[in-house]
Each structure stands twice: as structure tokens, then as C-alpha cells.
Design a protein around this motif. Structure first.
Motif, PDB file in Angstrom:
ATOM      1  N   LYS A  25      -6.860  10.194   9.653  1.00 46.28           N
ATOM      2  CA  LYS A  25      -5.496   9.673  10.672  1.00 46.28           C
ATOM      3  C   LYS A  25      -5.973   8.407  11.191  1.00 46.28           C
ATOM      4  CE  LYS A  25      -2.547  11.338  14.221  1.00 46.28           C
ATOM      5  NZ  LYS A  25      -1.360  11.300  13.244  1.00 46.28           N
ATOM      6  N   ILE A  26      -4.930   7.411  11.032  1.00 45.03           N
ATOM      7  CA  ILE A  26      -5.176   6.143  11.959  1.00 45.03           C
ATOM      8  C   ILE A  26      -4.555   6.555  13.198  1.00 45.03           C
ATOM      9  CG2 ILE A  26      -4.286   4.005  11.988  1.00 45.03           C
ATOM     10  CD1 ILE A  26      -4.333   3.699   8.957  1.00 45.03           C
ATOM     11  N   LEU A  27      -5.337   6.337  14.200  1.00 46.13           N
ATOM     12  CA  LEU A  27      -4.705   6.728  15.765  1.00 46.13           C
ATOM     13  C   LEU A  27      -4.123   5.752  16.096  1.00 46.13           C
ATOM     14  CD1 LEU A  27      -7.796   8.572  17.011  1.00 46.13           C
ATOM     15  CD2 LEU A  27      -5.799   9.462  16.049  1.00 46.13           C
TER      16      LEU A  27
ATOM     17  N   VAL B  55       1.030  -1.192   0.067  1.00 49.67           N
ATOM     18  CA  VAL B  55       0.072   0.071  -0.038  1.00 49.67           C
ATOM     19  C   VAL B  55       0.859   1.282  -0.018  1.00 49.67           C
ATOM     20  CG1 VAL B  55      -1.814   1.160   1.427  1.00 49.67           C
ATOM     21  CG2 VAL B  55      -1.949  -1.111   1.042  1.00 49.67           C
ATOM     22  N   LYS B  56       1.878   1.231   0.937  1.00 49.01           N
ATOM     23  CA  LYS B  56       2.929   2.318   0.909  1.00 49.01           C
ATOM     24  C   LYS B  56       3.398   2.511  -0.443  1.00 49.01           C
ATOM     25  CE  LYS B  56       4.422   4.553   4.173  1.00 49.01           C
ATOM     26  NZ  LYS B  56       4.181   5.996   4.840  1.00 49.01           N
ATOM     27  N   ASP B  57       4.179   1.394  -1.015  1.00 51.89           N
ATOM     28  CA  ASP B  57       4.961   1.447  -2.227  1.00 51.89           C
ATOM     29  C   ASP B  57       4.097   2.019  -3.328  1.00 51.89           C
ATOM     30  OD1 ASP B  57       7.052   0.448  -0.975  1.00 51.89           O
ATOM     31  OD2 ASP B  57       6.971  -1.689  -1.439  1.00 51.89           O
TER      32      ASP B  57
ATOM     33  N   PRO C 194      -2.933   6.398   1.478  1.00 48.35           N
ATOM     34  CA  PRO C 194      -1.880   7.140   1.755  1.00 48.35           C
ATOM     35  C   PRO C 194      -1.692   8.353   0.857  1.00 48.35           C
ATOM     36  CG  PRO C 194      -0.907   4.976   2.235  1.00 48.35           C
ATOM     37  CD  PRO C 194      -2.296   4.852   1.095  1.00 48.35           C
ATOM     38  N   TYR C 195      -1.917   9.426   1.045  1.00 53.92           N
ATOM     39  CA  TYR C 195      -1.631  10.462   0.316  1.00 53.92           C
ATOM     40  C   TYR C 195      -0.571  11.370   0.322  1.00 53.92           C
ATOM     41  CZ  TYR C 195      -3.092  13.866  -3.402  1.00 53.92           C
ATOM     42  OH  TYR C 195      -3.320  14.848  -4.353  1.00 53.92           O
TER      43      TYR C 195
ATOM     44  N   GLU D  43      -2.983   9.773   5.903  1.00 56.40           N
ATOM     45  CA  GLU D  43      -1.776  10.549   5.936  1.00 56.40           C
ATOM     46  C   GLU D  43      -0.767   9.818   5.265  1.00 56.40           C
ATOM     47  OE1 GLU D  43      -1.769  13.186  10.307  1.00 56.40           O
ATOM     48  OE2 GLU D  43      -1.312  11.088  10.143  1.00 56.40           O
ATOM     49  N   GLY D  44      -0.010  10.546   4.368  1.00 51.93           N
ATOM     50  CA  GLY D  44       1.122   9.817   3.446  1.00 51.93           C
ATOM     51  C   GLY D  44       2.283   9.262   4.339  1.00 51.93           C
ATOM     52  N   ASP D  45       2.297   9.883   5.705  1.00 55.32           N
ATOM     53  CA  ASP D  45       3.663   9.282   6.449  1.00 55.32           C
ATOM     54  C   ASP D  45       3.083   8.360   7.239  1.00 55.32           C
ATOM     55  OD1 ASP D  45       2.551  10.781   8.227  1.00 55.32           O
ATOM     56  OD2 ASP D  45       4.310  11.887   8.830  1.00 55.32           O
ATOM     57  N   THR D  46       1.960   7.774   7.219  1.00 56.77           N
ATOM     58  CA  THR D  46       1.420   6.579   8.128  1.00 56.77           C
ATOM     59  C   THR D  46       2.267   5.638   8.099  1.00 56.77           C
ATOM     60  OG1 THR D  46      -0.990   7.544   7.638  1.00 56.77           O
ATOM     61  CG2 THR D  46      -0.674   5.210   8.987  1.00 56.77           C
ATOM     62  N   SER D  47       2.888   5.154   9.100  1.00 54.07           N
ATOM     63  CA  SER D  47       3.709   3.900   9.030  1.00 54.07           C
ATOM     64  C   SER D  47       3.170   2.645   8.636  1.00 54.07           C
ATOM     65  CB  SER D  47       4.422   3.758  10.558  1.00 54.07           C
ATOM     66  OG  SER D  47       3.444   3.269  11.325  1.00 54.07           O
TER      67      SER D  47
END
Length: 407
Positions: A405-407, A148-150, A381-382, A349-353
């Protein structure tokens, strides 16, 4: 009797499920048959004034037919399939293609590059399993979260995630992408998927202020909505039952409302049932009620999700709700406990781990297996955006909204 207006109920998709093998000389005949079948059936529906929006072809797991010895050979095979789809598809009808499920770490790692190259002709999913202790496959979930991140990094605005989802407790014959997959042990088949938010809104507007008590409101609307849906399903079945074809077996209808940016919003449905907005107190009760409506269809097998879809960036009203802070990711997950489809097209959020993405996937998967329902996760993720920032999607399928946001 306005509910009988056929413009209120669209056929979102005719989805065919077929098996391919390593013998590429057989691919053209199989794809040609699927395209011709969909074209002919679409014409039958159009002739009785039901609009068909798309046709879709779903295959068995791509490891069974693509040459995946390298990304280059896999792309070469997909290029050939793409040429066949272009050769035999109806230029007036959108065609989409799913390459089936990815089953290994190496296959999941291939997906970002394949999706970046072929997009809507390379929809894919991963089916997550659990062990005898009901523990989810954590390693595969982490691999999916990384994918997903890639995808978010190598496709513009992360829109490639439209073509990838993670499935939990999902059976074959889901007609909606990218959760669709086929198994080579099953017959070549087809499923009809609907788009009905306009119908729901029309019926509820007709019934507005008609009932005095809470119980009567839900009972009366249940009967009216079920009657309206059944009317159109019966019309569709008339065509299916008279359609002779030996290549594909009809296995059922997915009765999900399947909203899009080009029809009424599911948020409007919640408002017409008495809520100030989706996400307000009472939303879960309404979600449960609507699920009951979609499950009420008779005379036909219900397959796929056949439930409530809350697709955030495919629904203008839900997209607006993110800007108004009407709900968050936990709200979507709570409602999935009584409906479906899980977390679908949710901008984050784009930087979500990777770890946080995996954790919310595991929450969703745990609910899916514990409650014995099909749920999926399709996150977007944007790049470079934070919570409350507004997206700038360019895809014709996607609505711009506030990042969650994922909390």
C-alpha cells in the motif's frame, strides 16, 4: 574455488543500442545487424560456458522514427518491427525490444495501447526532468501515473506495467528494461548486463561463520565477493576484447546483480550477511555494503545502474517477504538511498489514486537528483486487490506476492 563455476554467473542480457530514422527502408538492415551481432556474441560466450539469457535492442526516442500521427499508424510500424525481429532473431534466445523514451503528453498517452498490443517488444520509459530550482516536472509525472493506471486496466492483471518505467537521473546505456533508452546523437553501441545472485550466495555460504567481528565480516566478504565478480568480468572481457565488430561499440558492463525468479534471492544474500530477513534493522547497512561491492569492478567502464536491485515481483525471496510483512514501500525507498534501483516491480492496490502514485514517484525522483543516483519507478496496480491480498500473475517473469500500500 567454487566461485569460478561459470554457472553461477549468467549473462542476463546483451543489449544493443541503435538509432532508427523515418526512412523505413533502413530498418531491416539495422535490426538484422543487431540480431546477428547478438547471436554471434552469444555463441562466443556460450562456447566458454557462459549462458546468455536474452538479447535486447534499444532505440532512440520513438517519435524520431515511428509514425505517431495516430495510434493506428504507430501500431502498424511496430508490427513491421516485430516481423523483422521475428525474422532475424535466434529462436533459442529470448529477444526483447525497447522503443525508447516518450517525451510528450501525447506520446505517454499512446503507451498503454502500444504496450497492450506488443508487450515485450514495446518496452518504454519516460525521463523526468527538474528545473533550475530542483523542482520535478509535476505535470509529466501525473501523466506517467495515469499511464500506469491505464496499463493496469487494459492488460491482464496489470502485467503490462512490466514494460513501462519512469526514470529519474538515468543516463543512456542502461541494459535492463524498461529503463533503457538511446539517443540518436550517440554511436550504435552495446552493453553487457549480468545475473549474479547465485554467485553472491555461493561465496557468502563459503564464508559463513568465518569471521569473528562485525568489521572482519564485512571486510572479508567484500574482498571475497569482489574477487569472485572480477574473475567473471575478466573472463567476459576476454571475449569482448577479441570480438571484432564495426557495427556496435562496447561501452561497458552493468554490474548489478539483476535477480530473477530462476536464481537465488537477494533476500538470501541479506540473511547470509547476518540479518533475520530483508527489511529488518541493519538492512540499509547491508544495502550500502552490497552497492560498494558492485561498484568495485575494475578494468571496464561501469554503466547503467551498477548497483543493488530489489525487484519485488522478480525475486522469490522478496516476494515471500511481502507475505510475511517484512517490509513495505517506504523500506524499499529508504534502501534506495544507499543503493538503487528505486521502486521496481512493486505490486500496489488496484484503486490507488493517480495522485498517490505521482507522489511516490516524486519522492523517488527527489532522492535520485538530491543523491545524484539513477532511480526508477515501476509500479503494478493490481485490479480489485487490496493490501495483503495475494496476486495471481501468469507471466513467467513474475512471482506472486502480497499487495503493498502507498500510504
Amino acid at each position: 574455488m567454487s566461485y569460478k563455476n561459470k554457472k553461477l554467473c549468467k549473462i542476463r542480457t546483451i543489449t544493443t543500442f541503435l538509432s532508427l530514422t523515418k526512412d523505413k527502408t533502413k530498418w531491416e538492415e539495422k535490426i538484422k545487424n543487431a540480431c546477428c551481432f547478438c547471436d554471434e556474441l552469444s555463441t562466443k560466450f556460450n562456447n566458454i560456458d557462459y549462458e546468455v539469457q536474452s538479447v535486447r535492442v534499444v532505440t532512440n526516442a520513438f517519435e524520431e522514427y515511428l509514425n505517431i500521427s495516430s495510434i493506428a499508424t504507430a501500431k502498424k510500424d511496430l508490427a513491421y518491427i516485430s516481423s523483422l525481429l521475428n525474422k532475424y532473431s535466434n529462436e533459442n534466445l529470448r529477444i526483447r525490444f525497447a522503443i525508447g523514451e516518450a517525451k510528450t503528453k501525447e506520446q505517454i498517452e499512446m503507451l498503454p495501447k502500444l504496450i497492450a498490443s506488443y508487450g515485450d517488444l514495446c518496452n518504454a520509459c519516460v525521463n523526468i526532468k527538474k528545473d533550475e530550482f530542483d523542482i520535478l516536472d509535476d505535470e509529466t509525472i501525473l501523466q506517467c501515473a495515469k499511464a500506469v493506471k491505464d496499463i493496469s486496466k487494459i492488460t491482464p492483471r496489470g502485467e503490462g506495467n512490466f514494460n513501462f518505467t519512469v526514470n529519474f537521473n538515468c543516463k543512456p546505456f542502461i541494459p535492463y528494461f524498461p529503463a533503457s533508452y538511446h539517443q540518436s546523437s550517440l554511436e550504435d553501441s552495446y552493453v553487457i548486463g549480468l545475473e549474479t545472485p547465485d554467485l553472491l550466495v555461493d561465496v557468502l555460504k563459503s564464508n559463513k561463520n568465518k569471521y569473528k567481528t562485525h568489521k572482519d565480516k564485512f571486510k572479508g566478504n567484500y574482498e571475497a565477493l569482489s574477487k569472485a565478480l572480477q574473475y567473471h568480468v575478466d573472463n567476459i572481457l576476454t571475449i569482448i576484447n577479441s570480438f571484432e565488430n564495426s557495427d556496435f561499440k562496447f561501452v561497458g558492463i552493468d554490474s548489478s546483480a539483476a535477480p530473477s525468479k530462476n536464481c537465488s534471492s537477494m533476500a538470501t544474500v541479506y540473511e547470509l550477511l547476518g540479518l533475520e530477513y530483508f527489511g529488518a534493522a541493519g538492512s540499509i547497512e547491508v544495502s550500502s555494503f552490497l552497492t560498494k561491492v558492485f561498484k568495485s569492478i575494475k578494468n571496464v567502464p561501469l554503466v547503467g545502474f551498477s548497483g543493488l536491485m530489489l525487484a519485488v515481483i522478480e525475486d522469490l525471496g522478496l516476494a515471500a517477504g511481502t507475505k510475511n510483512e517484512n517490509y513495505d514501500i517506504r523500506t524499499l525507498l529508504m534502501n534506495s538511498a544507499v543503493c538503487g534501483i528505486g521502486l521496481d516491480t512493486v505490486p500496489i492496490e488496484g484503486d490507488t489514486s493517480i495522485e498517490k502514485i505521482a507522489s511516490i514517484m516524486k519522492d523517488t525522483g527527489t532522492m535520485a537528483f538530491r543523491l545524484n543516483k539513477p532511480l526508477t519507478v515501476r509500479l503494478f496496480p493490481y485490479p480489485n486487490l487490496k493490501q495483503k491480498d495475494i496476486t495471481s500473475y501468469e507471466s513467467e517473469d513474475l512471482c506472486n506476492c502480497a499487495v503493498l500500500k502507498i500510504l
